[in-house]
Every structure is written in C-alpha cells, then in structure tokens.
Design a protein around this motif. Structure first.
Motif, PDB file in Angstrom:
ATOM      1  N   GLU A   1      46.296  70.143   1.167  1.00 62.67           N
ATOM      2  CA  GLU A   1      47.528  69.567   0.404  1.00 62.67           C
ATOM      3  C   GLU A   1      48.869  70.247   0.652  1.00 62.67           C
ATOM      4  O   GLU A   1      49.822  69.457   0.889  1.00 62.67           O
ATOM      5  N   TYR A   2      48.818  71.504   1.183  1.00 59.31           N
ATOM      6  CA  TYR A   2      50.047  72.320   1.387  1.00 59.31           C
ATOM      7  C   TYR A   2      50.494  71.586   2.677  1.00 59.31           C
ATOM      8  O   TYR A   2      51.701  71.353   2.771  1.00 59.31           O
TER       9      TYR A   2
ATOM     10  N   LYS B   1      52.143  68.117   2.066  1.00 56.92           N
ATOM     11  CA  LYS B   1      53.360  68.298   1.236  1.00 56.92           C
ATOM     12  C   LYS B   1      54.662  68.828   2.251  1.00 56.92           C
ATOM     13  O   LYS B   1      55.715  68.121   2.077  1.00 56.92           O
ATOM     14  N   GLU B   2      54.233  69.670   3.221  1.00 60.08           N
ATOM     15  CA  GLU B   2      55.317  70.261   4.095  1.00 60.08           C
ATOM     16  C   GLU B   2      55.667  69.183   5.000  1.00 60.08           C
ATOM     17  O   GLU B   2      57.075  68.955   5.370  1.00 60.08           O
TER      18      GLU B   2
ATOM     19  N   GLU C   1      55.594  65.998   4.526  1.00 64.33           N
ATOM     20  CA  GLU C   1      56.321  64.708   3.654  1.00 64.33           C
ATOM     21  C   GLU C   1      57.700  65.332   3.354  1.00 64.33           C
ATOM     22  O   GLU C   1      58.639  64.493   3.448  1.00 64.33           O
ATOM     23  N   LYS C   2      57.797  66.686   3.256  1.00 65.87           N
ATOM     24  CA  LYS C   2      59.119  67.133   2.934  1.00 65.87           C
ATOM     25  C   LYS C   2      59.971  66.974   4.163  1.00 65.87           C
ATOM     26  O   LYS C   2      61.285  66.781   4.037  1.00 65.87           O
TER      27      LYS C   2
END
Length: 412
Positions: A297-298, A301-302, A304-305
C-alpha cells in the motif's frame, strides 16, 4: 542549530575540528583525522584539506567554493586525492543539536577510514532492487531482530546466550530461503552498522544523556513497525550496531581483528561468540502478512503521488546507465524505481544528475535504465539540435510532445 549565514557554518566547522582534535581512537583503533566538507545547494565549506579545489577560496583556514555533483549525499569521497567526509547541511534544522551533528560527521569520517583501509565489504546497492519480499524470510527476520534487541539489554549471561542462539537460528535459516540476497544485509551491517556504532560512541562522548538511553535510541529500529520493509537498508544499521555492542560486551578488543578480517560482521560475530542454534518454531504469520500488505500500500501511494505531481512530465528514452542514487530513499516496484532525492546517470555522450524525484525503469541488466521520468514547471525549449530542460540542462536530443508529456530521445 542555526546555519543561516556562512559564518554559522564556519563556526560549526571550527567547533567540530576542535572536538575531533582530541582523540578519535576512543571510538575505533587507528581512526585518524580526515578533511570535512559541509555543503548546501550552493556552497561547500571545507576544512583540514591539503589540496582544495582551485575554485575554492581560503577564509581563515576554511575553504569555500561552489557546489558541484561530487558533493551528493552523506558519505566519504576522494576529493583531489584526499579522502573527505561530506555532510549535507540542508538536513540540519534549528532543533538539531551539536551532539547530533558531531556524531553524523564522525559516521561519515569513519566511512573514510573504511575506504583508506580498503574494506572489501561495501554493499552492492543494486542488489536491493531484486531483494525478495517472501513471507518466511520476513517472518524470520522480524523474529531475529527481536532476539538481537533483547540480547543487547539482557543482564543474565545464560539468557543472553540463548537469545543469541535463537537469533543465529533465524539468520541461518533465512540464508537458505533467500541465498545470496542475504549478502545485501550482511554488507550493510558490516559497513553502515559499524559506522552507526561509531556514531553512537561519538554521541555518547559529547552528550550528557545516560548511555543506556542513547543506546536505546540508536538501536530502536530493531523494533518491527510498519516501515520495516520500506526502510530495509536503514534497519540493517541498527542490527549491525547491535552486533558491535554485543562484541564489546563479550569479546573486548575485537575491533582491530575485525578491521583486518574480510568476514562480514555477522560471520565475524558468530566466529567469536560461539552459541548453539536454538530452534524457533513459527506458527503465526499474521504480523508478516500485515507488514507485506502495508508495504504494498505504501509503495502504491508513493508512485501515485509521483504521477500526480503538477507540471510537465519529461520522459527520457535511450540507453542510460545508473551511476548513483540515495539508497536510503528509493522505492522499488517490479522494474520501476522511485528515486526520491536524486539520480546520477550517464549516456554515451554525457553524465547527468537530477536533484528532483525521478522514476526510472530498469533494463535487463541491473544498472541499465531504459526510461527516466520527472516533472518540470516550465516547458522544454527546442533550439535546433539541442533542448533546454529544467533540472537537466542543455542537451543534444530530439523531442516529441503528447499533451503535457515531453518525450526526449537522448540517443538521437
């Protein structure tokens, strides 16, 4: 500590130099004084260097010059044939104490000692890209870290010996699961773990805090938390430092022998501290499953950011070779690597450094790059055969635009 003006940095260098003059051998045998360079995005401040770059000016025995790509990361480099410890002072805030800065500088100077000693245990950083996140390996790794942490603080010799035996069992079993990839961890422990140990000794030397409190702060990353997989490299610093602490306790005067040895720190430890393996039974993987899920998940998220950043996306194509990055601040997912701080790479024509977040896609060989992506605020400008690109500079290449994306072929 306040470092707003050049004078602040110069005064800090004087203070560091005065303390270093006392005796580095209390941290490690034959730890001799080396030059120090503190730098920011514009300037480099150098002390104790016998052959500073010609562009540097001498201001009361501190040499000041313009920043260039040699000064990247916190490490030790060969600067005009003199090994020099370098520290990026942009990481320093008004809350950063002198004790912390001093210990960080000692850490990097110790890397200089390792280079001078021609230590062969330096890590092959790119092995991390292929490091296997396997359930059994991670579960055993979590257990071994628990036993190692407990053994450092255990006062009963017999219980400590048992904990070391359980630690050894987990580590040896992991070798069978992941094979040569364990060498990544062993190398980081051997180089960064010993440097972290020396950093701990230096901090204790100048701090008024209790030694046990300081020790707990330096090896606290042995504890398992949500970041243990994303911070795999850093987590090896604490395990390496813990092995050094145990060697101090169980085998005094070990450092000289270790320096001359070619063994990884863990293998040296096992040879010196002979404990029988104690079997650890594992029947609950819930913690590891949770950590692997959180790590996925981390990473998602990174990435996608990164892809949602504002600006124009630059996509470099061609045959590129990775020359350097900040191994602490990379995120790997399949063939993609997110470099959060910087990347150095070369083509057949040029060497480049990008000091912004960059996404690279690796080729068949571990150091080969087929594509690099990053974002800019201003559109690239085509000038005949050259293109002016923010952060990258003026390059000879061909460019095509699709919407907000600019594709640049560096091999054209």
């Amino acid at each position: 500590m306040r470092l707003y003006e050049d004078k602040d940095v110069i005064d800090l260098l004087y203070k560091l130099d005065e303390k270093i003059n006392e005796n580095l051998n209390i941290y490690w045998p034959n730890f001799n004084k080396l030059p120090i360079a503190l730098y920011n995005n514009k300037k480099v401040f150098l002390i104790n260097h016998k052959n500073p770059p010609k562009s540097f000016t001498n201001e009361n025995n501190v040499f000041i010059g313009p920043w260039d790509s040699r000064f990247t990361g916190n490490t030790a480099i060969s600067l005009n044939n003199y090994i020099t410890g370098i520290l990026n002072i942009t990481i320093i805030t008004p809350l950063t104490s002198f004790e912390k800065i001093y210990s960080l500088v000692i850490h990097e100077l110790f890397h200089g000692v390792q280079i001078i000693n021609k230590d062969k245990r330096f890590v092959q950083e790119m092995i991390y890209i292929q490091y296997p996140i396997l359930r059994d390996n991670i579960e055993l790794r979590n257990r071994e870290r628990e036993y190692l942490l407990r053994s450092v603080f255990e006062k009963d010799g017999q219980i400590q010996k048992q904990l070391i035996g359980m630690f050894k069992f987990c580590r040896e079993k992991r070798k069978k699961y992941i094979g040569e990839y364990i060498n990544y961890e062993l190398a980081v422990e051997s180089i960064e773990g010993t440097a972290t140990y020396v950093e701990y000794k230096a901090f204790s030397d100048v701090s008024c805090l209790s030694d046990e409190y300081i020790l707990s702060k330096f090896i606290q990353k042995l504890e398992v938390d949500n970041t243990i997989l994303s911070n795999l490299r850093i987590s090896c610093y604490s395990s390496g430092a813990a092995l050094c602490i145990l060697l101090d306790d169980l085998c005094p005067n070990w450092k000289g022998e270790y320096t001359k040895s070619s063994l990884y720190l863990y293998d040296f430890f096992i040879n010196k501290v002979r404990s029988k393996e104690i079997v650890v039974k594992i029947d609950d993987y819930s913690c590891t499953k949770y950590l692997i899920k959180k790590d996925g998940e981390y990473k998602q998220k990174e990435f996608e950011k990164f892809n949602n950043k504002d600006g124009f996306k630059i996509i470099l194509k061609g045959n590129m070779v990775l020359e350097g990055t900040d191994p602490i601040n990379i995120i790997v997912s399949d063939n993609m690597i997110l470099h959060k701080h910087f990347i150095k790479f070369i083509t057949s024509r040029h060497q480049f450094i990008l000091k912004v977040p960059v996404l690279s896609r690796k080729g068949e060989k571990i150091y080969n790059i087929t594509q690099i992506e990053f974002f800019v605020h201003t559109e690239p400008v085509q000038k005949e055969d050259n293109i002016l690109v923010e952060y990258l500079g003026d390059v000879r290449a061909k460019m095509m635009r699709y919407g907000e994306n600019f594709y640049i072929d560096l091999e054209e």
